[in-house]
Structure formats: structure tokens, C-alpha cells
Design a protein around this motif. Structure first.
Motif, PDB file in Angstrom:
ATOM      1  N   ASP A  45       0.423  13.220   6.419  1.00 27.71           N
ATOM      2  CA  ASP A  45       0.879  13.602   5.163  1.00 27.71           C
ATOM      3  C   ASP A  45       1.674  13.178   4.776  1.00 27.71           C
ATOM      4  O   ASP A  45       3.050  13.584   4.673  1.00 27.71           O
ATOM      5  N   TYR A  46       1.586  11.808   4.378  1.00 27.74           N
ATOM      6  CA  TYR A  46       2.990  11.118   3.730  1.00 27.74           C
ATOM      7  C   TYR A  46       3.245  11.687   2.753  1.00 27.74           C
ATOM      8  O   TYR A  46       4.931  11.043   2.575  1.00 27.74           O
ATOM      9  N   LEU A  47       2.884  12.114   2.321  1.00 28.51           N
ATOM     10  CA  LEU A  47       3.202  12.698   0.152  1.00 28.51           C
ATOM     11  C   LEU A  47       4.084  13.372   0.549  1.00 28.51           C
ATOM     12  O   LEU A  47       5.715  13.708  -0.186  1.00 28.51           O
ATOM     13  N   SER A  48       4.384  14.269   1.884  1.00 27.90           N
ATOM     14  CA  SER A  48       5.234  15.550   1.723  1.00 27.90           C
ATOM     15  C   SER A  48       6.389  15.104   2.525  1.00 27.90           C
ATOM     16  O   SER A  48       7.589  16.004   2.446  1.00 27.90           O
ATOM     17  N   MET A  49       6.564  14.096   3.591  1.00 26.31           N
ATOM     18  CA  MET A  49       7.975  12.842   3.922  1.00 26.31           C
ATOM     19  C   MET A  49       8.364  12.051   2.873  1.00 26.31           C
ATOM     20  O   MET A  49       9.823  11.992   2.916  1.00 26.31           O
ATOM     21  N   TYR A  50       8.565  11.781   1.964  1.00 26.70           N
ATOM     22  CA  TYR A  50       8.536  10.581   1.011  1.00 26.70           C
ATOM     23  C   TYR A  50       9.091  11.100  -0.045  1.00 26.70           C
ATOM     24  O   TYR A  50       8.042  11.616  -0.465  1.00 26.70           O
ATOM     25  N   PRO A  51      10.388  11.462  -0.054  1.00 21.75           N
ATOM     26  CA  PRO A  51      11.322  11.877  -1.566  1.00 21.75           C
ATOM     27  C   PRO A  51      10.558  11.711  -2.724  1.00 21.75           C
ATOM     28  O   PRO A  51      10.363   9.951  -2.611  1.00 21.75           O
ATOM     29  N   SER A  52      10.379  12.561  -4.092  1.00 22.00           N
ATOM     30  CA  SER A  52      10.298  11.749  -5.134  1.00 22.00           C
ATOM     31  C   SER A  52      11.502  12.548  -5.834  1.00 22.00           C
ATOM     32  O   SER A  52      12.457  13.795  -6.059  1.00 22.00           O
ATOM     33  N   ARG A  53      11.860  11.241  -7.110  1.00 16.89           N
ATOM     34  CA  ARG A  53      12.418  12.243  -8.224  1.00 16.89           C
ATOM     35  C   ARG A  53      12.014  12.199  -8.989  1.00 16.89           C
ATOM     36  O   ARG A  53      12.364  12.981 -10.397  1.00 16.89           O
ATOM     37  N   VAL A  60       3.329   6.625  -3.407  1.00 19.84           N
ATOM     38  CA  VAL A  60       3.503   6.413  -1.999  1.00 19.84           C
ATOM     39  C   VAL A  60       2.148   5.683  -1.422  1.00 19.84           C
ATOM     40  O   VAL A  60       1.974   5.006  -0.463  1.00 19.84           O
ATOM     41  N   ILE A  61       0.770   6.491  -1.045  1.00 16.46           N
ATOM     42  CA  ILE A  61      -0.385   6.338  -0.935  1.00 16.46           C
ATOM     43  C   ILE A  61      -0.441   4.956  -1.412  1.00 16.46           C
ATOM     44  O   ILE A  61      -0.823   3.774  -0.709  1.00 16.46           O
ATOM     45  N   SER A  62      -0.697   4.484  -2.822  1.00 18.17           N
ATOM     46  CA  SER A  62      -0.713   2.440  -3.139  1.00 18.17           C
ATOM     47  C   SER A  62       0.047   2.597  -2.319  1.00 18.17           C
ATOM     48  O   SER A  62      -0.237   1.435  -2.294  1.00 18.17           O
ATOM     49  N   MET A  63       1.256   2.205  -2.270  1.00 16.02           N
ATOM     50  CA  MET A  63       1.950   1.527  -1.704  1.00 16.02           C
ATOM     51  C   MET A  63       1.947   1.387  -0.781  1.00 16.02           C
ATOM     52  O   MET A  63       2.096   0.503   0.155  1.00 16.02           O
ATOM     53  N   ILE A  64       1.630   2.483   0.850  1.00 19.39           N
ATOM     54  CA  ILE A  64       1.400   1.967   1.682  1.00 19.39           C
ATOM     55  C   ILE A  64       0.078   1.631   2.042  1.00 19.39           C
ATOM     56  O   ILE A  64      -0.375   0.449   2.819  1.00 19.39           O
ATOM     57  N   ASN A  65      -1.084   1.679   0.750  1.00 15.04           N
ATOM     58  CA  ASN A  65      -2.727   1.067   1.142  1.00 15.04           C
ATOM     59  C   ASN A  65      -2.099  -0.683   0.628  1.00 15.04           C
ATOM     60  O   ASN A  65      -2.908  -2.054   1.322  1.00 15.04           O
ATOM     61  N   ILE A  66      -1.143  -0.774   0.243  1.00 17.87           N
ATOM     62  CA  ILE A  66      -0.636  -2.687  -0.336  1.00 17.87           C
ATOM     63  C   ILE A  66      -0.245  -2.790   0.316  1.00 17.87           C
ATOM     64  O   ILE A  66      -1.165  -3.964   1.073  1.00 17.87           O
ATOM     65  N   ILE A  67       0.222  -2.359   1.554  1.00 23.63           N
ATOM     66  CA  ILE A  67       1.410  -3.247   2.578  1.00 23.63           C
ATOM     67  C   ILE A  67       0.389  -3.270   4.053  1.00 23.63           C
ATOM     68  O   ILE A  67       0.069  -4.170   4.815  1.00 23.63           O
ATOM     69  N   LEU A  68      -0.491  -2.241   3.890  1.00 22.36           N
ATOM     70  CA  LEU A  68      -2.097  -2.743   4.989  1.00 22.36           C
ATOM     71  C   LEU A  68      -2.363  -3.173   5.018  1.00 22.36           C
ATOM     72  O   LEU A  68      -2.934  -4.510   6.077  1.00 22.36           O
ATOM     73  N   ARG A  69      -2.510  -4.254   3.954  1.00 16.12           N
ATOM     74  CA  ARG A  69      -4.120  -5.024   3.380  1.00 16.12           C
ATOM     75  C   ARG A  69      -3.647  -6.228   4.024  1.00 16.12           C
ATOM     76  O   ARG A  69      -3.797  -7.151   4.692  1.00 16.12           O
ATOM     77  N   THR A  70      -1.339  -6.235   4.029  1.00 17.47           N
ATOM     78  CA  THR A  70      -1.095  -7.339   3.650  1.00 17.47           C
ATOM     79  C   THR A  70      -0.985  -7.783   5.756  1.00 17.47           C
ATOM     80  O   THR A  70      -1.428  -9.138   5.377  1.00 17.47           O
ATOM     81  N   ARG A  71      -1.861  -6.601   6.121  1.00 18.20           N
ATOM     82  CA  ARG A  71      -1.204  -6.603   7.409  1.00 18.20           C
ATOM     83  C   ARG A  71      -0.152  -7.384   7.897  1.00 18.20           C
ATOM     84  O   ARG A  71       0.078  -8.445   9.377  1.00 18.20           O
ATOM     85  N   LYS A  72       0.946  -6.837   7.359  1.00 16.23           N
ATOM     86  CA  LYS A  72       1.864  -7.632   7.950  1.00 16.23           C
ATOM     87  C   LYS A  72       3.612  -7.474   8.393  1.00 16.23           C
ATOM     88  O   LYS A  72       3.611  -6.175   7.500  1.00 16.23           O
ATOM     89  N   ILE A  73       3.754  -7.308   8.822  1.00 17.98           N
ATOM     90  CA  ILE A  73       4.789  -5.363   9.524  1.00 17.98           C
ATOM     91  C   ILE A  73       6.472  -6.519   9.041  1.00 17.98           C
ATOM     92  O   ILE A  73       7.350  -5.697   8.547  1.00 17.98           O
ATOM     93  N   HIS A  74       6.893  -7.642   8.525  1.00 19.27           N
ATOM     94  CA  HIS A  74       7.376  -8.337   8.178  1.00 19.27           C
ATOM     95  C   HIS A  74       6.886  -8.557   6.916  1.00 19.27           C
ATOM     96  O   HIS A  74       5.917 -10.067   7.039  1.00 19.27           O
TER      97      HIS A  74
END
Length: 498
Positions: free
Chosen positions: A404-412, A419-433
Motif C-alpha cells: 500500500d504505497y499510497l498510505s506510506m508516502y505523504p501528500s500535501r 506516487v503510483i505513476s512515479m513508481i511505475n516510471i521508475i520500474l520501467r527504467t530498470r535502474k536503481i540509480h
């Protein structure tokens, strides 16, 4: 299947089926792992010193609150937990929260007197008069079932269980009903304790400016007390003084789950505004022998610190170390196995154990939740006495994908679904750095777009900027969440089910 797996693994039942302190009240003391700061926090609250308890979600704030309640009550502190806020306004709510505190304190204390009626002899006429007023104003009407449940949780100190006799003598079928339960009212309680006072023209004058006549039930003048901050705090002090004349040594209010209040939508600005009115009342927090412990999501502190005097009230930061995780979970394993198994004995090899510890990111709840997924996969081979490597592998992926990433990342802004779209963007790059070039290449976008995405990822604390530049002098951003790192190493490119 689960029964067979439990038998083979030496468990009396599944140790990983519950994730919250509320679900584990029955055996909470047996599995509680005491943080290093706990004895100091307990002593501070016993002595009437208010404290802030700050921590990330899943790090055990509620578990600590419930353990504090148990230990404080052993030390004769009248202790209540405030964790329901359904009727409380989102802003400027101090009066409502003070009323809620008094409702909980008065209800619990009169139930204590019901169970220990001899302590009434320690109160003088003025005390009893004040107590009668408090009951009229703040006692919560309860059904018979609610009353008995609360009553059973009250400590019997000296006297015999006389409530059944009083209950049978006073209650008649004509009493008002809620469903099938009999309504226990303030009038009934006051009558049963012998606190119905004659009409006078002097009663409660210390709380009111001008009163000509006091009725036996709460008058409009008396009801006005519930709208005055000054009078409410004075009534709280008077109640504390009365309780100390009987059995209790101090009073403690434990606030919990504020950030989980549904109306706040997990927005840190709303959470800060909701708590600001009461947390800025330094006079309330400094009252003698009345301690308030406020459990808060640590993400809220930077906003609250603009107005709340964190410098005056010591904060307790619940942050675990990686090497705390194994002894912490060992308490649970020992309890459910009858002291026959340890955490390390559940795995085929140490690398599986290390991966489970790493992905839990120093969160007790995440550790239990991850083990629950592994347990579910292991039920396909319930003849095993350990978590096999294949079950661990599948469980780690399931845990990281369903989290449940939505409940863990703060929102103002209330838009943390980004957050979910950001995470999927990261995963698709296949890069940790990550670099801007990585995003440009993966999504065939211009630098301006990629820079905006990286700034959003930093805001949500998904990545942080490295202190060192890349090979070509470019900025490098490192992924922070070990769950997402694990998904990348396993070739998972989206949180959605494939």
C-alpha cells in the motif's frame, strides 16, 4: 492446509495473520519488543510529563501506545486511549477534544467506582457534588453489552463484585433500550453511586459566574461549561484531584491513529491543522499529574514545528535499526511456537532471511506482512518445516507489488495517487540509480519533462540526489525504497498484475 503447515513448523496457529496491535491485544504483552527509549517514556508519563511519539507508519506507534496503557494502569495511572475522531471538527477543535477526553475519563472512572465502591468513602461532599456534575455532563450512555465489556476491563482493587446486585435492583424492563441492550445512563450511574444531590443555590459556583438555581439534571448553565476551554481544563483538573483521593496516582491521555482518521485523507497539511489547536495549548500539556502522549506520523512534524513547541516537550522518535528486526520478530515466533523455534530457523539459507529483513525496511508491520505472503505460498507444500526458497522468492515479489504505497508516502495536496505513476516510471527504467538521460531514453522525452518527474520523485521521497555526479558529470538520483529495488532486480516493470 494451514493447520498442517502450522503443525509441521511448530506453530499453534499462523503467527503472521494479524498486522496491528488492536488485533493482538490478547497476547500483545507476550510479543512486545521493548525499544531502548520505552522505560524513560513510561516514567515520564507516570510523572505527568507530556510527550510526543513520532514515527513512520508501520513502525509500531500503536503497539507502544497499547503497551503504555497496560503498564501505566499497573502503576495506578488512570489511562485512556483516544483513537476515534468521527465527531471532531477538522480545525479549531480544542473544545471538542477536551470534551472527548473528559467523556473517556469520566466514563472509565465511574466504572472503576462501580467496581470498587468503597473508594467513594474517601471523597467528601464537595468531591461527590463535583463528581455528580461530571457524570451528568460527560458520562457516555452505554448499552448493557458495552457497559459490561468496559466493566470487565476495569481493575477490581478491594471490593466485591456488587454491580450485579445494583444492576438487578435498579434496572427494570421499562428502561430505555438500544437494540437488545439496556441503556446505561448518567442518571442510573449517579443513582447507583448515591450521588444525586439536593437542589442548592451554591453548587458548582467555582465553575460558573452567576447561577440562581441548579437542577438535579444538567441545566443550560451547566451545559455551557462544555463550551468553555477554561472551564473544561478546570474540570479536568478537578477530576484528576478526585481520582487521586481514591486509588489513582495520575492521569494519562494517549492519542493514537490521528493520521488514519478518514476525513483527513492522509494529507499531512490536514493532519497538522487537525492537531494544531490542542498541541499549541502549552498550558494543557504542562498540567501537573495529567500527561498527554500524542502519537503522530513523523512526516507531520515539519509543518507542526512552525507553531508547536517541540522544544518544550521531548519527542520520542520511533526509528528501528536493521539489527532490531530479528530479535523483534523472534518474540513473535517464540510465542507462537511455544519457545521451540526462532526466526532464523524458519529459512533454508541465510540469504533468504537477509532478503526478508532488507525488504521490510526496518518496519515491524512490513516484516510481518512480508512473512504472511511467504507463509501463504508455503501452504502449497504444507509438509515442510521451513520456508522454502521458492516460497520466499514468490512472497517477496507479491509483497513488493501489492504494498500500500499510497498510505506510506505523504501528500500535501491529496493527490498522492501520483506516487503510483512515479513508481511505475521508475520500474520501467530498470535502474536503481537514475539520471535525466535514463528517463529521456526510456520514455523518448525531452529533458524538461524528465527533470520535472525527478523533482516529483524527490518530493515524494522515492529517490534522493547522490552527493557524487555520474561519469559524464550528470546528477544521479538513487532509489530509496528496498521494495522497489527488489522489483527492479527481479525484472518487474509495473506494480500492475501482469
Amino acid at each position: 492446509m494451514t493447520n498442517k503447515l502450522n503443525t509441521n513448523m511448530g506453530f499453534n496457529k499462523n503467527p503472521f495473520s494479524k498486522f496491528s496491535a488492536e488485533e493482538e491485544i490478547e497476547f500483545h504483552n507476550e510479543i512486545f519488543y521493548e525499544p531502548t527509549f520505552y522505560p524513560t517514556l513510561l516514567d515520564d508519563l507516570k510523572s505527568g510529563t507530556s510527550r510526543f511519539i513520532l514515527g513512520q507508519r508501520g513502525h509500531g506507534k500503536s503497539s507502544i501506545i497499547h503497551k503504555l496503557k497496560t503498564d501505566l494502569e499497573k502503576g495506578q495511572a488512570l489511562t485512556i486511549i483516544i483513537d476515534r475522531f468521527d465527531e471532531i471538527s477538522l480545525v479549531e477543535n480544542k473544545i471538542q477534544l477536551l470534551n472527548l477526553i473528559l467523556q473517556e475519563f469520566v466514563t472509565k472512572y465511574v466504572l472503576f467506582l462501580d467496581k470498587n465502591k468503597d473508594y467513594l468513602k474517601k471523597l467528601n461532599g464537595e468531591d461527590k457534588e463535583t463528581l455528580a456534575l461530571l457524570i451528568k455532563l460527560f458520562f457516555q450512555p452505554l448499552t448493557k453489552t458495552e457497559y459490561e465489556t468496559r466493566y470487565d476491563n476495569i481493575k477490581k482493587v478491594k471490593t466485591k463484585n456488587w454491580f450485579i446486585q445494583v444492576f438487578n435492583k435498579i434496572l427494570k424492563p421499562a428502561n430505555s433500550l438500544i437494540g437488545t441492550g439496556i441503556l446505561i445512563t448518567s442518571t442510573l450511574i449517579s443513582d447507583s453511586l448515591g450521588l444525586k444531590s439536593p437542589v442548592t443555590d451554591t453548587a458548582y459556583t467555582e465553575f460558573l459566574t452567576k447561577i440562581d438555581l441548579i437542577e438535579t439534571s444538567a441545566t443550560p448553565h451547566e451545559q455551557q461549561l462544555k463550551q468553555s476551554k477554561r472551564h473544561l481544563k478546570e474540570l479536568l483538573n478537578r477530576l484528576n484531584t478526585i481520582t487521586k483521593k481514591t486509588y489513582y496516582k495520575s492521569s494519562v491521555v494517549l492519542f493514537d491513529k490521528v493520521d488514519e482518521f478518514q476525513e483527513l485523507n492522509q494529507e499531512i497539511n490536514k493532519i497538522a491543522l487537525f492537531t494544531e489547536d490542542i498541541l499549541t495549548d502549552t498550558e494543557l500539556l504542562l498540567q501537573n499529574d495529567i500527561a498527554i502522549a500524542f502519537s503522530l506520523w513523523s512526516e507531520v512534524k515539519p509543518i507542526l514545528s512552525k507553531k508547536v513547541r517541540f522544544d518544550k516537550f521531548k519527542e520520542i522518535d520511533i526509528s528501528w535499526k536493521k539489527n532490531d528486526m530479528e530479535p523483534l520478530i523472534d518474540k513473535r515466533i517464540l510465542h507462537f511456537s511455544g519457545n521451540t523455534r526462532s526466526f532464523s530457523s524458519l529459512f533454508e539459507n541465510k540469504s533468504d532471511l537477509d532478503n526478508v529483513i532488507a525488504i521490510s525496511n526496518k518496519s515491524p508491520r512490513d516484516l510481518i506482512s512480508c512473512l504472511s505472503d511467504i507463509y501463504d505460498y508455503q501452504t502449497t507444500n504444507d509438509n515442510s518445516s521451513i520456508f522454502e526458497g521458492d516460497s520466499v522468492s514468490k512472497g517477496l515479489i507479491k509483497f513488493a507489488k501489492r504494498y500500500d504505497y499510497l498510505s506510506m508516502y505523504p501528500s500535501r495536496t491529496g493527490k498522492n495517487k501520483d506516487v503510483i505513476s512515479m513508481i511505475n516510471i521508475i520500474l520501467r527504467t530498470r535502474k536503481i540509480h537514475l539520471t535525466i538521460l535514463d528517463l529521456n531514453t526510456t520514455y523518448n522525452q525531452k529533458t524538461r519533462w524528465s527533470q520535472g518527474k525527478l523533482e516529483a520523485m524527490v518530493k515524494y521521497k522515492l529517490v534522493e540526489e547522490d552527493s557524487r555526479l555520474g561519469a559524464n558529470g550528470e546528477k544521479v538520483f538513487t532509489l530509496l525504497d528496498p521494495k522497489l529495488k527488489h522489483l527492479i532486480t527481479r525484472g518487474i516493470t509495473s506494480l500492475e498484475t501482469n
